[in-house]
Design a protein around this motif. Structure first.
Motif, short mmCIF file in Angstrom:
data_model
loop_
_atom_site.label_atom_id
_atom_site.label_comp_id
_atom_site.label_asym_id
_atom_site.label_seq_id
_atom_site.Cartn_x
_atom_site.Cartn_y
_atom_site.Cartn_z
N VAL A 60 0.85 -1.18 0.00
CA VAL A 60 0.00 0.00 0.00
C VAL A 60 0.90 1.24 0.00
N ILE A 61 0.35 2.35 -0.49
CA ILE A 61 1.05 3.64 -0.44
C ILE A 61 0.54 4.39 0.79
N ILE A 62 1.43 4.68 1.72
CA ILE A 62 1.01 5.31 2.97
C ILE A 62 1.06 6.83 2.90
N SER A 63 1.54 7.39 1.78
CA SER A 63 1.53 8.84 1.61
C SER A 63 0.10 9.30 1.28
N LYS A 64 -0.16 10.58 1.53
CA LYS A 64 -1.47 11.15 1.21
C LYS A 64 -1.69 11.13 -0.30
N PRO A 65 -2.81 10.54 -0.77
CA PRO A 65 -3.03 10.46 -2.21
C PRO A 65 -3.29 11.84 -2.82
N GLN A 66 -2.87 12.03 -4.06
CA GLN A 66 -3.03 13.28 -4.78
C GLN A 66 -3.53 12.99 -6.19
N GLU A 67 -4.22 13.98 -6.76
CA GLU A 67 -4.69 13.83 -8.14
C GLU A 67 -3.51 13.82 -9.10
N ARG A 68 -2.52 14.63 -8.75
CA ARG A 68 -1.32 14.72 -9.57
C ARG A 68 -0.15 15.08 -8.68
N TYR A 69 1.07 14.69 -9.09
CA TYR A 69 2.25 14.86 -8.25
C TYR A 69 3.28 15.75 -8.96
N SER A 70 3.82 16.70 -8.20
CA SER A 70 4.83 17.60 -8.76
C SER A 70 6.15 16.87 -8.94
N SER A 71 6.93 17.33 -9.88
CA SER A 71 8.27 16.78 -10.06
C SER A 71 9.10 17.04 -8.80
N GLY A 72 9.74 15.99 -8.30
CA GLY A 72 10.50 16.10 -7.06
C GLY A 72 9.75 15.58 -5.85
N SER A 73 8.43 15.39 -5.96
CA SER A 73 7.67 14.84 -4.84
C SER A 73 7.85 13.31 -4.82
N HIS A 74 7.41 12.67 -3.74
CA HIS A 74 7.59 11.22 -3.63
C HIS A 74 6.42 10.59 -2.90
N VAL A 75 6.31 9.28 -3.05
CA VAL A 75 5.34 8.47 -2.29
C VAL A 75 6.11 7.38 -1.55
N THR A 76 5.49 6.84 -0.50
CA THR A 76 6.13 5.81 0.31
C THR A 76 5.29 4.53 0.28
#
Length: 291
Positions: free
Chosen positions: A112-128
């Motif tokens: 599972v992805i434990i980061s807060k879900p987003q509609e779109r992600y900026s360059s340089g952002s990450h998920v865990t």
């Protein structure tokens, strides 16, 4: 002051004084009121209204309340950092798609992805990523968005966490060690009269796999028929344990194994529930009269 036709004194009204005292103040008040009304209307015209709605973003009013900071959602950006209010009207604003951003991240099986879900992600952002219980992550748990593409996602491998220790027939295990509340080492014992086959002191789990557990070897049961056939004394609970060595079974009172020594017991073996008796207590004891 004057006189009428009869010669009486008459006091005439001073019209200029009345103008100064009554009429002039009213006119001045009207003029000032009109000027105030005009200033109020002008202020209303310059007053900024409610902040405009921004698609894929929002605005923050600055201290002066005549400008607002633009905050676009992740994966979106604006050409301006702020907008101003001019004569009661806010400047137009648009948050458009950041072409260097990323869509939804890669789905990983058993994770599972434990980061807060987003509609779109900026360059340089990450998920865990986080693997399910009993799975171990292989690779980096943090995955970054770079130039409109995600870095390689990890995988979750099974059997990384030890399952519960294996059970054995006619026996049980005792916990010897744990790691993060997961049992990693045990010892075994058998029920009464049962014996562990090739026992070890400890049995461990490595990389999700347990050492092969031991077996409990069956005891041998001595039945009334065996006692009668071999003229044996009953044993405790009518059971004898498995043994790799010979066991002694004593003759009942008045009987012996015969032969020169006239032994009061016979030898046998007990092997995983099967009993073998080599000889019977077949000779009666003969009393010796010393008188």
């Amino acid at each position: 002051m004057g006189r009428d036709n009869a010669g009486k004194k008459v006091q005439y009204e001073d019209r200029s004084q009345r103008w100064r005292m009554e009429i002039y103040p009213i006119i001045v008040s009207l003029i000032l009121g009109l000027n105030t009304l005009g200033s109020s209307n002008a202020a209303e015209e310059d007053k900024c209204g409610v902040l405009p709605i921004v698609l894929h973003g929002h605005l923050k009013v600055t201290i002066a309340e005549q400008s607002a900071e633009i905050v676009c959602d992740p994966g979106y950006k604006s050409l301006k950092k702020s907008i101003k209010c001019d004569k009661g009207t806010w400047e137009p604003i648009t948050c458009y798609v950041d072409e260097e951003g990323c869509d939804s991240p890669t789905r990983v099986e058993n994770a599972v992805i434990i980061s807060k879900p987003q509609e779109r992600y900026s360059s340089g952002s990450h998920v865990t990523y986080k693997c399910h219980i009993k799975f171990r992550i292989n690779g980096n748990d943090k995955v970054f968005c770079r130039n409109s593409a995600w870095d390689k996602a990890p995988t979750c491998e099974g059997s990384s966490i030890c399952p519960p220790p294996p059970l054995i027939k006619d026996g049980d295990y005792f916990i010897e060690d744990k790691k993060d509340e997961v049992i990693t080492k045990v010892s075994y014992s058998c029920q009464s009269y049962y014996v562990l086959k090739e026992p070890k002191k400890h049995y461990s789990c490595r990389d999700g796999i347990w050492d092969t557990p031991p077996e409990c070897l069956n005891p041998c049961k001595l039945t009334p028929e065996i006692y009668m056939e071999y003229n044996l004394q009953p044993v405790q609970d009518n059971y004898t344990r498995h043994s790799d060595e010979e066991i002694k079974l004593y003759c009942k009172k008045g009987w012996n194994a015969g032969g020169f020594q006239r032994s009061d017991y016979v030898k046998g073996t007990c092997s995983d529930g099967k009993i073998t008796i080599k000889k019977k207590c077949e000779t009666k004891n003969i009393g010796i009269n010393l008188g």
